[in-house]
Design a protein around this motif. Structure first.
Motif, PDB file in Angstrom:
ATOM      1  N   MET A 375       0.818  -1.207   0.000  1.00  0.00           N
ATOM      2  CA  MET A 375       0.000   0.000   0.000  1.00  0.00           C
ATOM      3  C   MET A 375       0.859   1.268   0.000  1.00  0.00           C
ATOM      4  N   LYS A 376       1.924   1.260   0.736  1.00  0.00           N
ATOM      5  CA  LYS A 376       2.793   2.439   0.820  1.00  0.00           C
ATOM      6  C   LYS A 376       3.338   2.827  -0.550  1.00  0.00           C
ATOM      7  N   ALA A 377       3.583   1.815  -1.395  1.00  0.00           N
ATOM      8  CA  ALA A 377       4.183   2.070  -2.703  1.00  0.00           C
ATOM      9  C   ALA A 377       3.217   2.762  -3.673  1.00  0.00           C
ATOM     10  N   THR A 378       1.919   2.734  -3.370  1.00  0.00           N
ATOM     11  CA  THR A 378       0.971   3.367  -4.286  1.00  0.00           C
ATOM     12  C   THR A 378       1.176   4.874  -4.363  1.00  0.00           C
ATOM     13  N   LEU A 379       1.676   5.468  -3.281  1.00  0.00           N
ATOM     14  CA  LEU A 379       1.956   6.903  -3.288  1.00  0.00           C
ATOM     15  C   LEU A 379       3.447   7.197  -3.454  1.00  0.00           C
ATOM     16  N   SER A 380       4.284   6.321  -2.922  1.00  0.00           N
ATOM     17  CA  SER A 380       5.727   6.578  -3.022  1.00  0.00           C
ATOM     18  C   SER A 380       6.245   6.328  -4.435  1.00  0.00           C
ATOM     19  N   GLY A 381       5.571   5.410  -5.158  1.00  0.00           N
ATOM     20  CA  GLY A 381       6.014   5.071  -6.507  1.00  0.00           C
ATOM     21  C   GLY A 381       7.058   3.992  -6.564  1.00  0.00           C
ATOM     22  N   ARG A 382       7.445   3.446  -5.414  1.00  0.00           N
ATOM     23  CA  ARG A 382       8.466   2.399  -5.399  1.00  0.00           C
ATOM     24  C   ARG A 382       7.911   1.133  -6.067  1.00  0.00           C
ATOM     25  N   GLU A 383       8.759   0.458  -6.846  1.00  0.00           N
ATOM     26  CA  GLU A 383       8.308  -0.683  -7.640  1.00  0.00           C
ATOM     27  C   GLU A 383       8.451  -2.028  -6.943  1.00  0.00           C
ATOM     28  N   GLU A 384       9.205  -2.096  -5.866  1.00  0.00           N
ATOM     29  CA  GLU A 384       9.428  -3.388  -5.208  1.00  0.00           C
ATOM     30  C   GLU A 384       8.123  -3.974  -4.680  1.00  0.00           C
ATOM     31  N   ARG A 385       8.024  -5.304  -4.778  1.00  0.00           N
ATOM     32  CA  ARG A 385       6.798  -5.999  -4.425  1.00  0.00           C
ATOM     33  C   ARG A 385       6.997  -6.873  -3.189  1.00  0.00           C
ATOM     34  N   VAL A 386       5.889  -7.221  -2.587  1.00  0.00           N
ATOM     35  CA  VAL A 386       5.861  -8.126  -1.437  1.00  0.00           C
ATOM     36  C   VAL A 386       5.495  -9.520  -1.933  1.00  0.00           C
ATOM     37  N   LEU A 387       6.129 -10.527  -1.349  1.00  0.00           N
ATOM     38  CA  LEU A 387       5.789 -11.921  -1.643  1.00  0.00           C
ATOM     39  C   LEU A 387       5.459 -12.634  -0.341  1.00  0.00           C
ATOM     40  N   MET A 388       4.354 -13.347  -0.313  1.00  0.00           N
ATOM     41  CA  MET A 388       3.977 -14.178   0.830  1.00  0.00           C
ATOM     42  C   MET A 388       3.587 -15.552   0.326  1.00  0.00           C
ATOM     43  N   LYS A 389       4.059 -16.571   1.016  1.00  0.00           N
ATOM     44  CA  LYS A 389       3.869 -17.943   0.543  1.00  0.00           C
ATOM     45  C   LYS A 389       3.633 -18.871   1.727  1.00  0.00           C
ATOM     46  N   VAL A 390       2.608 -19.695   1.617  1.00  0.00           N
ATOM     47  CA  VAL A 390       2.268 -20.656   2.676  1.00  0.00           C
ATOM     48  C   VAL A 390       2.224 -22.051   2.059  1.00  0.00           C
ATOM     49  N   ILE A 391       2.960 -22.978   2.655  1.00  0.00           N
ATOM     50  CA  ILE A 391       3.007 -24.372   2.182  1.00  0.00           C
ATOM     51  C   ILE A 391       2.202 -25.242   3.139  1.00  0.00           C
ATOM     52  N   VAL A 392       1.285 -26.048   2.603  1.00  0.00           N
ATOM     53  CA  VAL A 392       0.368 -26.827   3.428  1.00  0.00           C
ATOM     54  C   VAL A 392       0.384 -28.301   3.014  1.00  0.00           C
ATOM     55  N   ASP A 393       0.369 -29.175   4.011  1.00  0.00           N
ATOM     56  CA  ASP A 393       0.252 -30.619   3.762  1.00  0.00           C
ATOM     57  C   ASP A 393      -1.213 -30.950   3.502  1.00  0.00           C
ATOM     58  N   CYS A 394      -1.486 -31.530   2.342  1.00  0.00           N
ATOM     59  CA  CYS A 394      -2.876 -31.831   1.988  1.00  0.00           C
ATOM     60  C   CYS A 394      -3.522 -32.829   2.938  1.00  0.00           C
ATOM     61  N   ALA A 395      -2.772 -33.801   3.404  1.00  0.00           N
ATOM     62  CA  ALA A 395      -3.354 -34.870   4.229  1.00  0.00           C
ATOM     63  C   ALA A 395      -3.820 -34.351   5.581  1.00  0.00           C
ATOM     64  N   SER A 396      -3.046 -33.473   6.207  1.00  0.00           N
ATOM     65  CA  SER A 396      -3.366 -33.024   7.560  1.00  0.00           C
ATOM     66  C   SER A 396      -3.828 -31.577   7.631  1.00  0.00           C
ATOM     67  N   ASP A 397      -3.659 -30.827   6.557  1.00  0.00           N
ATOM     68  CA  ASP A 397      -3.952 -29.397   6.493  1.00  0.00           C
ATOM     69  C   ASP A 397      -2.970 -28.575   7.342  1.00  0.00           C
ATOM     70  N   ARG A 398      -1.925 -29.214   7.851  1.00  0.00           N
ATOM     71  CA  ARG A 398      -0.945 -28.499   8.683  1.00  0.00           C
ATOM     72  C   ARG A 398      -0.067 -27.602   7.829  1.00  0.00           C
ATOM     73  N   VAL A 399       0.214 -26.423   8.337  1.00  0.00           N
ATOM     74  CA  VAL A 399       1.103 -25.486   7.655  1.00  0.00           C
ATOM     75  C   VAL A 399       2.541 -25.970   7.826  1.00  0.00           C
ATOM     76  N   LEU A 400       3.208 -26.239   6.718  1.00  0.00           N
ATOM     77  CA  LEU A 400       4.566 -26.777   6.731  1.00  0.00           C
ATOM     78  C   LEU A 400       5.628 -25.686   6.659  1.00  0.00           C
ATOM     79  N   GLY A 401       5.265 -24.563   6.052  1.00  0.00           N
ATOM     80  CA  GLY A 401       6.237 -23.488   5.910  1.00  0.00           C
ATOM     81  C   GLY A 401       5.574 -22.190   5.527  1.00  0.00           C
ATOM     82  N   VAL A 402       6.166 -21.096   5.981  1.00  0.00           N
ATOM     83  CA  VAL A 402       5.705 -19.759   5.608  1.00  0.00           C
ATOM     84  C   VAL A 402       6.934 -18.957   5.206  1.00  0.00           C
ATOM     85  N   HIS A 403       6.837 -18.269   4.070  1.00  0.00           N
ATOM     86  CA  HIS A 403       7.983 -17.531   3.530  1.00  0.00           C
ATOM     87  C   HIS A 403       7.523 -16.139   3.127  1.00  0.00           C
ATOM     88  N   LEU A 404       8.185 -15.117   3.678  1.00  0.00           N
ATOM     89  CA  LEU A 404       7.803 -13.733   3.482  1.00  0.00           C
ATOM     90  C   LEU A 404       8.953 -12.935   2.893  1.00  0.00           C
TER      91      LEU A 404
END
Length: 459
Positions: A375-404
């Motif tokens: 949101m801050k970049a909408t006014l500042s004009g900075r081009e860098e982006r945010v990445l968020m990633k969540v890895i989940v085990d299908c069998a248990s639905d447990r979150v295996l990893g989070v990467h920001l």
């Protein structure tokens, strides 16, 4: 058998200090030897002073971004000497606190080198005094090495000497692809040095999630000269500067060359051979889950064991050792799930398995991913982006990893790490009400089709 102390700690870094204080709190008579400065690599010439430099560098972006929000900022001017003076003063202040806390706990401090003589004896090298101890804890950490061994390599500096620089280099070449190289390259680029980051691999930060590694490379390519897949062949003086020749024949001229290509445990001259402790192939002291070496009375924690070379891990290992040996509570440290941050700009925060590791360990996974302009970049004009990633085990639905990847990722991952350590599921994330407007709300609003329909989904 009579002993002078219940515990003798060799090394006054994070792990050794924590072990000494907790053991003393249980009533043990403790002595600690440190030949340099109490506080260890992190406090004296590592993560603390480096983080202060990271903060300094980020003001450059803040000044630039302010214009988009209506601020008029005169052209900023950076003074390296002011930063160095204030940074060094803060390190000295923290060191005095470490000293005071140890003394307050009743720990006797010997400001000199100590070596192992036998299973229960250490010798203070400067004074020549010998101390008999029921237990000996080795917490001497590690040191940076100058690699690769090419002609002129001694002309370069390491992450130790970088804190001693009296002036900001106009041009700097940073060699390496791990935490230290990435963070220092970001610092110098932000402070105004013409920075080149050289790494022999095709991606930075080996072991991290590939999407995060790609995002970092893209951001750094806009902030500095990023050279991947290249190695250094030699260094020579060229007038008043240094010239590094690469494997492709190209030459990079720089005022300083910083090597961040590896660290080795501080075992030389420690006396391990006197008691029959054999280091492993990496030069580390082998220990079991309770930090016990092959000698029942000798233990080791922290980077000298090369388990997970992070300050909070050394602290937990030191605490667990004291709880086990002096508190009557057998305690181990789980090294399989460690939240961690890389203070690049933008930051990285990660906990748990990468996507590649999860695919190898689990039959079916879901991958939830969001990439967006903050949101801050909408006014500042900075081009860098945010990445968020969540890895989940299908069998248990447990979150295996989070990467920001993005601003404050290090702060965010600490809180996320609690949930992942507790075994949170994707459903737990989903039913958590979002805090709006924040970047972090993406963690609880990402959606993909169910595992039963799609083994891997991207939202």
């Amino acid at each position: 058998m009579s002993y002078d102390v219940d515990l003798f700690v060799i090394g006054g870094g994070s792990g050794g200090v924590r072990a000494a204080r907790i053991a003393a709190g249980y009533g043990a008579k403790v002595m600690l030897a440190e030949e340099y400065r109490v506080g260890g690599t992190c406090v004296i010439r590592g993560c603390v002073p480096k983080k202060l430099m990271v903060y300094a560098g980020r003001f450059a972006d803040e000044f630039e971004d302010a214009a988009g929000f209506g601020w008029t900022v005169e052209k900023p001017r950076f003074d390296w000497s002011v930063l160095k003076t204030r940074r060094d003063a803060e390190v000295t202040r923290l060191e005095s606190i470490y000293d005071a806390n140890l003394m307050r706990a009743g720990v006797e401090i010997a400001p000199e080198r100590a070596v192992i003589v036998d299973d229960h004896t250490v010798r203070l090298v400067k004074s020549g005094k010998t101390i008999r101890a029921d237990k000996i804890l080795v917490a001497v950490g590690a040191h940076p090495v100058k690699e690769p061994a090419v002609p002129g390599i001694d002309l370069a500096i390491t992450s130790n000497e970088v804190f001693e620089l009296e002036t900001l280099p106009k041009r700097i070449l940073v060699v390496g692809g791990g935490y230290i190289a990435v963070e220092f390259a970001g610092v110098f680029a932000a402070l105004g040095s013409r920075t080149t980051l050289l790494h022999r691999g095709d991606k930075l930060l080996r072991g991290f999630d590939d999407d995060v590694r790609d995002a970092l490379a893209d951001a750094y390519a806009h902030r500095m000269d990023l050279r991947l897949g290249r190695t250094i062949g030699g260094i020579a003086r060229a007038g008043g500067t240094l010239a590094a020749t690469l494997d492709d024949g190209s030459v990079i001229e720089a005022d300083q060359i910083l090597l961040a290509t590896g660290r080795r445990p501080n075992i030389v001259g420690l006396g391990l051979d006197a008691v029959g402790i054999v280091p492993d192939a990496a030069g580390a002291i082998p220990v079991d889950a309770f930090s016990r070496t092959s000698i029942p009375s000798i233990f080791a924690v922290g980077d000298v064991t090369n388990r997970a070379n992070l300050t909070p891990v050394a602290i937990r290992e030191g605490h667990a050792f004291a709880d086990t040996e002096f508190g009557g509570r057998a305690t181990t440290v789980d090294h399989s799930l460690i939240p961690t941050a890389v203070f690049s700009t933008p930051e990285i925060g990660t906990v748990g398995l990468s996507e590649a590791a999860a695919r190898q360990a689990f039959e079916r996974i879901d991958v939830y991913k969001a990439a967006f302009r903050p949101m801050k970049a909408t006014l500042s004009g900075r081009e860098e982006r945010v990445l968020m990633k969540v890895i989940v085990d299908c069998a248990s639905d447990r979150v295996l990893g989070v990467h920001l990847f993005g601003q404050d990722a290090g702060e965010l991952i600490q809180a996320v790490g609690i949930a992942v350590t507790m075994g949170a599921t994707k459903a737990d994330f989903d039913r958590t009400i979002a805090v709006h407007p924040t970047a972090a709300e993406e963690l609880v609003t990402m959606r993909v089709p169910a595992c039963t329909k799609h083994p891997v989904g991207v939202g």
